[in-house]
Motif scaffolding. Structure first.
Motif, PDB file in Angstrom:
ATOM      1  N   ASP A  86       0.818  -1.226   0.000  1.00  0.00           N
ATOM      2  CA  ASP A  86       0.000   0.000   0.000  1.00  0.00           C
ATOM      3  C   ASP A  86       0.849   1.272   0.000  1.00  0.00           C
ATOM      4  N   GLY A  87       2.025   1.218   0.627  1.00  0.00           N
ATOM      5  CA  GLY A  87       2.896   2.395   0.659  1.00  0.00           C
ATOM      6  C   GLY A  87       2.445   3.469   1.631  1.00  0.00           C
ATOM      7  N   CYS A 144      -0.194  -2.015   5.615  1.00  0.00           N
ATOM      8  CA  CYS A 144      -0.172  -3.466   5.381  1.00  0.00           C
ATOM      9  C   CYS A 144       0.976  -4.190   6.101  1.00  0.00           C
ATOM     10  N   GLY A 145       2.039  -3.490   6.392  1.00  0.00           N
ATOM     11  CA  GLY A 145       3.174  -4.099   7.082  1.00  0.00           C
ATOM     12  C   GLY A 145       4.141  -4.843   6.179  1.00  0.00           C
ATOM     13  N   CYS A 169       6.340  -3.835   4.174  1.00  0.00           N
ATOM     14  CA  CYS A 169       7.667  -3.223   4.002  1.00  0.00           C
ATOM     15  C   CYS A 169       8.465  -3.164   5.297  1.00  0.00           C
ATOM     16  N   CYS A 196       7.978   2.481   4.142  1.00  0.00           N
ATOM     17  CA  CYS A 196       7.191   3.417   3.316  1.00  0.00           C
ATOM     18  C   CYS A 196       6.847   4.701   4.057  1.00  0.00           C
TER      19      CYS A 196
HETATM   20  S1  FES Z   1       3.986  -0.886   2.127  1.00  0.00           S
HETATM   21 FE1  FES Z   1       2.394  -1.417   3.490  1.00  0.00          FE
HETATM   22  S2  FES Z   1       3.118  -0.693   5.398  1.00  0.00           S
HETATM   23 FE2  FES Z   1       4.632  -0.041   4.000  1.00  0.00          FE
END
Ligand code: FES
Ligand SMILES: Cc1cc2nc3c(=O)[nH]c(=O)nc-3n(C[C@H](O)[C@H](O)[C@H](O)COP(=O)(O)OP(=O)(O)OC[C@H]3O[C@@H](n4cnc5c(N)ncnc54)[C@H](O)[C@@H]3O)c2cc1C
Length: 279
Positions: free
Chosen positions: A217-218, A222-223, A225, A237
């Motif tokens: 998701d950036g 979502c976790g 990264c 992100c």
């Molecule tokens: S891409 Fe999902 S938390 Fe960073």
């Protein structure tokens, strides 16, 4: 929709696109990134800004075609449109006048290194850039880096241009010669960034790395990264992209980047097969 204004093959499998995206161009800063989807069913592709022009309303990206989604993007033509682009994402890193700053970039990492190096130069640093690639034909952004650097050193693994060896070999030689270096920034393959960190650690030089874990998701939701820095979990992100390289667990980053290799290979195989069927 975001129109692709120009496409250029700048090295084998490496492309540079100018994209019409006025709102992004007005807000982008060095060290930030975007996430694009080529079409409604497309995967989300995170890419760092190579450059932007607020007046023209354009952003420039450089990407390596590696798997299904980047190959799909590589096939886009001038005049085609990108379905959506999210950004600018990531923190704007503080830029200071450290004195002498060295930027170490490997492979496609030279693209995101360029705006960061430029901001270090604008802040008054004496800028030394070390740009490395496997071979001369894979060098990226050499001209751009030469325009903004006080000193530019090219390295190639095979010795086809510049110093033969890795960028870290040159960095090590520079440090061992007693050259005073106050700050190091690195971006490129995680294994290279790990060795940049190990090279500067004994000299106690502040070293920061731009991390590129898998992202979805950036936006910190979502976790995907997550990275380990100083024993703590950070989300690249929203907490990065840049982190203290001496505190970063690069082995974990490398391991996590390998997680989906079988699925990535299968997706590319299916894509190549479907392309051939359509011919
Ligand atoms: S891409 Fe999902 S938390 Fe960073
Ligand atoms: C913040 C950030 C900035 C980036 N900037 C650039 C850039 O400027 N230029 C460039 O060439 N590449 C950049 N990348 C890497 C680029 O996003 C991946 O190469 C691309 O997503 C691969 O997708 P694919 O389907 O073509 O390949 P796949 O076959 O799916 O994957 C190939 C490799 O790319 C990486 N990757 C795959 N999916 C993702 C994902 N969702 N997020 C991150 N990495 C992924 C993995 O290491 C994987 O092994 C960046 C990555 C991040 C996280």
């Amino acid at each position: 929709m975001f129109e692709i204004l120009s496409t250029k093959l700048i090295a084998p499998d490496i492309y540079e696109f100018d994209v019409h995206a006025p709102e992004l161009a007005a807000k982008a800063r060095a060290g930030q990134f975007l996430i694009l989807r080529l079409h409604e069913r497309g995967e989300r592709i995170p890419l760092t800004f190579k450059d932007w022009d607020a007046e023209k309303g354009t952003v420039t990206i450089i990407f390596q075609a590696l798997g299904k989604s980047t190959w799909e993007l590589a096939k886009a033509k001038e005049g085609d449109a990108i379905c959506d682009i999210l950004g600018p994402l990531g923190m704007v890193p503080p830029v200071k006048n450290y004195g002498t700053a060295v930027v170490v970039a490997g492979g496609c990492g030279a693209a995101p290194a360029f705006p960061r190096a430029r901001s270090l130069k604008e802040a008054g640093n004496h800028l030394i850039s070390i740009v490395g690639a496997r071979s001369e034909n894979l060098l990226v952004c050499e001209l751009e880096m030469s325009r903004i650097s006080d000193e530019l050193i090219i390295t190639t693994d095979d010795g086809s241009k510049g110093a033969k060896g890795f960028p870290t070999t040159t960095l090590k030689e520079m440090l061992e010669s007693g050259r005073k270096i106050d700050y190091v920034f690195t971006v490129g393959p995680p294994i290279m960034m790990k060795f940049v960190a190990e090279t500067t650690r004994p000299f106690g030089i502040k070293t920061e790395a731009s991390l590129n874990p898998i992202m979805v998701d950036g936006t910190g939701m979502c976790g995907a990264c997550r990275v380990e820095v100083g024993g703590e979990t950070k989300f690249a992100c929203v907490d990065g992209l840049e982190f203290d390289a001496h505190e970063t667990n690069f082995d974990l980053l490398i391991k996590r980047l390998e997680t989906y290799k079988p699925q990535e290979k299968a997706a590319l195989d299916r894509y190549e097969h479907s392309c051939k069927c359509g011919e």
